[in-house]
Scaffold this motif. Structure first.
Motif, PDB file in Angstrom:
ATOM      1  N   MET A   1      42.763  51.014  41.262  1.00 23.54           N
ATOM      2  CA  MET A   1      43.456  49.531  40.750  1.00 23.54           C
ATOM      3  C   MET A   1      43.355  49.356  39.237  1.00 23.54           C
ATOM      4  SD  MET A   1      44.669  48.123  43.344  1.00 23.54           S
ATOM      5  CE  MET A   1      44.797  48.453  45.175  1.00 23.54           C
TER       6      MET A   1
ATOM      7  N   ALA B   1      46.069  51.038  37.619  1.00 24.84           N
ATOM      8  CA  ALA B   1      47.413  50.751  38.068  1.00 24.84           C
ATOM      9  C   ALA B   1      47.704  49.423  37.328  1.00 24.84           C
ATOM     10  CB  ALA B   1      47.196  50.379  39.560  1.00 24.84           C
ATOM     11  N   SER B   2      46.696  48.515  37.039  1.00 21.60           N
ATOM     12  CA  SER B   2      46.758  47.472  36.029  1.00 21.60           C
ATOM     13  C   SER B   2      47.449  47.619  34.997  1.00 21.60           C
ATOM     14  CB  SER B   2      45.436  46.690  35.917  1.00 21.60           C
ATOM     15  OG  SER B   2      45.615  45.291  35.481  1.00 21.60           O
TER      16      SER B   2
ATOM     17  N   PRO C   1      46.236  44.005  40.796  1.00 24.22           N
ATOM     18  CA  PRO C   1      45.258  45.196  40.937  1.00 24.22           C
ATOM     19  C   PRO C   1      44.021  44.976  39.868  1.00 24.22           C
ATOM     20  CG  PRO C   1      47.355  45.953  39.801  1.00 24.22           C
ATOM     21  CD  PRO C   1      47.674  44.521  40.178  1.00 24.22           C
TER      22      PRO C   1
ATOM     23  N   ALA D   1      41.818  43.252  42.307  1.00 27.45           N
ATOM     24  CA  ALA D   1      41.454  44.236  43.194  1.00 27.45           C
ATOM     25  C   ALA D   1      40.284  45.071  42.749  1.00 27.45           C
ATOM     26  CB  ALA D   1      42.497  44.962  43.796  1.00 27.45           C
ATOM     27  N   ALA D   2      40.542  45.577  41.544  1.00 28.80           N
ATOM     28  CA  ALA D   2      39.592  46.478  40.985  1.00 28.80           C
ATOM     29  C   ALA D   2      38.048  45.836  40.770  1.00 28.80           C
ATOM     30  CB  ALA D   2      40.030  47.030  39.528  1.00 28.80           C
TER      31      ALA D   2
ATOM     32  N   ASP E   1      39.343  38.629  46.871  1.00 27.60           N
ATOM     33  CA  ASP E   1      40.466  39.531  46.235  1.00 27.60           C
ATOM     34  C   ASP E   1      41.654  38.920  46.959  1.00 27.60           C
ATOM     35  OD1 ASP E   1      42.716  41.522  46.634  1.00 27.60           O
ATOM     36  OD2 ASP E   1      41.251  42.954  46.489  1.00 27.60           O
TER      37      ASP E   1
ATOM     38  N   THR F   1      44.967  37.376  45.055  1.00 28.07           N
ATOM     39  CA  THR F   1      46.093  38.374  45.083  1.00 28.07           C
ATOM     40  C   THR F   1      47.098  37.940  45.832  1.00 28.07           C
ATOM     41  OG1 THR F   1      45.155  39.866  46.650  1.00 28.07           O
ATOM     42  CG2 THR F   1      44.829  40.290  44.332  1.00 28.07           C
TER      43      THR F   1
ATOM     44  N   ASP G   1      46.170  48.696  50.679  1.00 23.73           N
ATOM     45  CA  ASP G   1      46.117  47.882  49.079  1.00 23.73           C
ATOM     46  C   ASP G   1      46.996  48.762  48.154  1.00 23.73           C
ATOM     47  OD1 ASP G   1      44.622  45.996  50.114  1.00 23.73           O
ATOM     48  OD2 ASP G   1      42.690  46.639  49.212  1.00 23.73           O
ATOM     49  N   VAL G   2      46.911  50.117  48.097  1.00 24.21           N
ATOM     50  CA  VAL G   2      47.689  50.894  47.134  1.00 24.21           C
ATOM     51  C   VAL G   2      49.110  50.425  47.391  1.00 24.21           C
ATOM     52  CG1 VAL G   2      48.155  53.020  46.077  1.00 24.21           C
ATOM     53  CG2 VAL G   2      45.815  52.486  46.584  1.00 24.21           C
TER      54      VAL G   2
ATOM     55  N   LYS H   1      49.856  46.636  46.872  1.00 24.92           N
ATOM     56  CA  LYS H   1      49.619  46.091  45.433  1.00 24.92           C
ATOM     57  C   LYS H   1      50.291  46.980  44.292  1.00 24.92           C
ATOM     58  CE  LYS H   1      45.274  44.011  46.099  1.00 24.92           C
ATOM     59  NZ  LYS H   1      44.651  44.001  47.552  1.00 24.92           N
ATOM     60  N   VAL H   2      50.412  48.246  44.355  1.00 27.80           N
ATOM     61  CA  VAL H   2      50.555  49.084  43.126  1.00 27.80           C
ATOM     62  C   VAL H   2      52.169  49.615  43.530  1.00 27.80           C
ATOM     63  CG1 VAL H   2      50.244  51.111  41.990  1.00 27.80           C
ATOM     64  CG2 VAL H   2      48.333  49.684  42.937  1.00 27.80           C
TER      65      VAL H   2
END
Ligand code: RET
Length: 230
Positions: free
Chosen positions: A13, A16-17, A41, A44-45, A73, A77, A206-207, A210-211
């Motif tokens: 995360m 990714a951000s 992210p 999320a991190a 989170d 998010t 989540d990946v 979000k990503v």
């Protein structure tokens, strides 16, 4: 190790951000999209770091764990992701009529969904747990209704944007529907799958939500904007 997916989540995360911010649009109609999807992210991190370090991991009398950081989170998010959905629906429209109202109402329903989901997770007795689970699902249905009815209709002001909006919303809907299923079968629900398995599944979700969604939704919207000449 139960901790492994949490550490992996923190690393993915964080990177990714930065990647989403670096690769995203910095001018034009998708500028806001970049800012929203880089923030998601990052939040999320922070949650993965807290969960990894054991901050807010509540062990309940039945020995199941509520990861409170995860609900924090989601509380931040999911409204950001929905604000992105609403603004993408308006990309093809000529005026902004009703946009603030759509953001306010979809975010309110979403916050109700997450808060009642947290109550369901914390509830110790089956009946109360499932009443709140069901109530959270009701709020979720409201969110999906706004996405697929009035907002989808708005996005159709430009056919190319409308098609991209539906593609993005389809990806989002399929992923988001899996979260309550994982809750129901994991330790917060009927406990048919272990805490460790649940952590891995949510990491993958989540990946994706979000990503991967950040990159694919931008690609779809960018192509639609080029196509519609905006
Ligand atoms: C809960 C449990 C109660 C019933 C429902 C839920 C829905 C959760 C959702 C979460 C989505 C999270 C995302 C995070 C990534 O950014 C709270 C699990 C309906 C839809 C997309």
């Amino acid at each position: 190790m139960t901790q492994t997916p949490l550490l992996i989540g923190f690393v993915i995360m964080s990177l990714a951000s930065l990647a989403i911010y670096a690769k995203g649009a910095h001018r034009g109609p998708l500028r806001g999209h970049t800012l929203i999807h880089a923030a998601v992210p990052f939040i999320a991190a922070t949650a993965y770091l807290a969960m990894y370090l054991g901050v807010g991991n509540l062990i309940k009398p039945d020995d199941s764990i509520t990861y409170v950081a995860r609900y924090f989170d989601w509380l931040l998010t999911t409204p950001l992701l929905l604000a992105g959905v609403v603004s993408s629906a308006y990309l093809g429209a000529r005026e902004r009529d009703g946009q603030a109202g759509f953001v306010a109402s979809i975010v309110t329903l979403d916050v109700m969904m997450i808060v009642t989901g947290l109550v369901a997770s914390l509830a110790l007795y089956g009946t109360i747990k499932w009443v709140f689970f069901a109530w959270s699902c009701v709020a979720f249905v409201g969110v999906l209704y706004l996405i697929w009815k009035p907002l989808a209709a708005l996005s159709d002001a430009s056919p190319a944007i409308g098609a991209a909006y539906r593609k993005n919303s389809g990806f989002l809907t399929v992923l988001w529907l899996i979260y309550p299923v994982v809750f129901a079968v994991g330790p917060e629900g009927i406990w048919a799958i272990s805490d460790a398995a649940t952590l891995w599944i949510i990491l993958v979700l989540d990946v994706l939500a979000k990503v991967v969604y950040a990159f694919t939704s931008e690609r779809n919207l960018r192509a639609a904007l080029v196509h519609s000449g905006a």
